[in-house]
Enzyme design. Structure first.
Site, PDB file in Angstrom:
ATOM      1  N   GLU A   1      -0.190 -12.621  -1.536  1.00  0.00           N
ATOM      2  CA  GLU A   1      -1.657 -12.529  -1.793  1.00  0.00           C
ATOM      3  C   GLU A   1      -2.089 -14.033  -2.520  1.00  0.00           C
ATOM      4  O   GLU A   1      -1.350 -14.219  -3.483  1.00  0.00           O
ATOM      5  CB  GLU A   1      -2.184 -11.400  -2.661  1.00  0.00           C
ATOM      6  CG  GLU A   1      -1.889 -10.179  -1.886  1.00  0.00           C
ATOM      7  CD  GLU A   1      -2.339  -8.800  -2.654  1.00  0.00           C
ATOM      8  OE1 GLU A   1      -2.840  -9.041  -3.783  1.00  0.00           O
ATOM      9  OE2 GLU A   1      -2.073  -7.872  -2.184  1.00  0.00           O
TER      10      GLU A   1
ATOM     11  N   SER B   1       0.909  -1.050   0.106  1.00  0.00           N
ATOM     12  CA  SER B   1      -0.141   0.067   0.111  1.00  0.00           C
ATOM     13  C   SER B   1       1.004   1.080  -0.093  1.00  0.00           C
ATOM     14  O   SER B   1       0.316   2.349  -0.138  1.00  0.00           O
ATOM     15  CB  SER B   1      -0.935  -0.010   1.205  1.00  0.00           C
ATOM     16  OG  SER B   1      -0.508  -0.170   2.267  1.00  0.00           O
TER      17      SER B   1
ATOM     18  N   GLU C   1      -9.242  -9.496   3.963  1.00  0.00           N
ATOM     19  CA  GLU C   1      -9.466  -8.065   3.540  1.00  0.00           C
ATOM     20  C   GLU C   1     -10.976  -7.759   2.968  1.00  0.00           C
ATOM     21  O   GLU C   1     -11.122  -8.844   1.821  1.00  0.00           O
ATOM     22  CB  GLU C   1      -8.254  -7.659   2.634  1.00  0.00           C
ATOM     23  CG  GLU C   1      -8.694  -5.987   2.201  1.00  0.00           C
ATOM     24  CD  GLU C   1      -7.507  -5.321   1.617  1.00  0.00           C
ATOM     25  OE1 GLU C   1      -6.266  -6.097   1.495  1.00  0.00           O
ATOM     26  OE2 GLU C   1      -7.731  -4.252   1.180  1.00  0.00           O
TER      27      GLU C   1
ATOM     28  N   ASP D   1       5.590  -6.957   2.590  1.00  0.00           N
ATOM     29  CA  ASP D   1       4.771  -7.477   1.372  1.00  0.00           C
ATOM     30  C   ASP D   1       5.647  -7.820   0.409  1.00  0.00           C
ATOM     31  O   ASP D   1       6.313  -6.855  -0.446  1.00  0.00           O
ATOM     32  CB  ASP D   1       3.745  -6.239   1.247  1.00  0.00           C
ATOM     33  CG  ASP D   1       2.371  -6.669   1.160  1.00  0.00           C
ATOM     34  OD1 ASP D   1       2.325  -7.816   0.976  1.00  0.00           O
ATOM     35  OD2 ASP D   1       1.639  -5.821   1.053  1.00  0.00           O
TER      36      ASP D   1
HETATM   37  O1  KIV Z   1      -0.364  -3.525   1.477  1.00  0.00           O
HETATM   38  C1  KIV Z   1      -1.061  -3.388   2.698  1.00  0.00           C
HETATM   39  O2  KIV Z   1      -1.116  -2.501   3.545  1.00  0.00           O
HETATM   40  C2  KIV Z   1      -1.752  -4.562   3.058  1.00  0.00           C
HETATM   41  C3  KIV Z   1      -2.741  -4.458   4.018  1.00  0.00           C
HETATM   42  C4  KIV Z   1      -4.127  -3.750   3.510  1.00  0.00           C
HETATM   43  C5  KIV Z   1      -3.136  -5.802   4.615  1.00  0.00           C
HETATM   44  O3  KIV Z   1      -1.737  -5.660   2.375  1.00  0.00           O
END
Ligand code: KIV
Length: 288
Positions: free
Chosen positions: A117, A47, A184, A85
């Site tokens: 994901e 994000s 989510e 992530d």
């Molecule tokens: O990238 C992010 O902030 C996320 C959250 C929304 C879980 O994957």
């Protein structure tokens, strides 16, 4: 040295019925603040593509972007478990590609876990990473890297069929070795059901109170990112307004000469000043 939170600590929180509060962090300063506040798990989420880099969605985010921010966050987080992530297409090509990118987050970035994901299609990749000692967090429901495929930002699992598919995906991720899973944009009753069925913690964002924990985008909850405010984001502060007022006051004080004052200035030995004034060509303006 402070004790680092581990994936076992996070899993113990579920078995002991202790709710898990997770937040995103993208830089050293916020990681220091969240860590000191006792947040046990920080997510360097992709994000950051929107919040820090101004992209429309997470798709343009690269491994290079992520590593840059992961390194900053891990320098600031001394206690929290840091989850990095995996960005779009950094784990889809092969398990080898996923392994090499995930390893970079741990080796170069200093993270303790990665997130990716998807459900059953990524279960084999999860298994491979976990077998190599890399803790993996899953992510189901609305998966932002599939925003085009899903046809926009929509709640997932609303039909009996879609809900059953999500349960299968969640069980597959658990079986593959995920230590936790993000849910989510999932209807609250479904997220609660999944939380009851799974042995691993569920971390909800727009998934109701029945999850084992919650994750929020820091800039949403602080009122810093105002381009788009999701329904599930609760505002705990209005920092965009606070910052706007502070910088406007600063600009005004500079304009009228109220800043800086003596308090924010550095002094000099009077004798040195007089000697300088005595030198022929040098004419100091100070003191007229
Ligand atoms: O990238 C992010 O902030 C996320 C959250 C929304 C879980 O994957």
């Amino acid at each position: 040295m402070e004790k680092r939170i581990t994936i076992r600590d996070i899993q113990k929180m579920k078995t002991q019925g202790e709710k898990i509060a997770m937040l995103t962090a993208y830089d050293y300063t916020s990681a220091r603040i969240l860590d000191a506040a006792g947040i046990p798990m920080l997510l360097v989420g992709d994000s950051l593509g929107m919040v820090m880099l101004g992209y429309e969605n997470t798709l343009p985010v690269t491994m290079g972007d992520m590593l840059h921010h992961v390194k900053a966050v891990t320098r600031g987080a001394r206690h929290a478990l840091v989850v990095a992530d995996m960005p779009f297409m950094a784990y889809h090509l092969s398990a080898e590609q996923a392994l090499s990118n995930a390893a970079r987050f741990l080796q170069e970035g200093g993270a303790q876990a990665v997130k990716l994901e998807g459900g059953r299609p990524v279960a084999e990749t999860v298994r491979r990473l976990v077998a190599c000692g890399i803790p993996v967090m899953g992510h189901l429901g609305f998966t932002p890297q599939s925003v085009y495929g899903l046809g926009g930002y929509r709640v997932q699992g609303k039909t009996a069929e879609a809900a059953a598919e999500m349960l299968e995906d969640a069980l597959a991720l658990e079986e593959a070795g995920c230590f936790a899973v993000v849910l989510e944009l999932v209807p609250a009753p479904l997220a609660q059901l999944l939380s009851q069925h799974l042995g691993i913690p569920t971390i909800g964002i727009g998934a109701g109170a029945g999850c084992d924990g919650q994750v929020q985008v820091l800039h949403d909850m602080l009122g810093l990112y105002t381009d788009f405010v999701p329904k599930h984001a609760k505002r705990y502060a209005d920092l965009a307004a606070t910052i706007g007022q502070a910088v406007a006051q600063y600009a005004q004080e500079v304009k009228v000469g109220q800043f800086p004052t003596e308090k924010e200035s550095y002094s000099m030995d009077e004798a040195v000043l007089r000697e300088l004034e005595g030198r022929s060509k040098l004419r100091l303006y100070a003191g007229g």
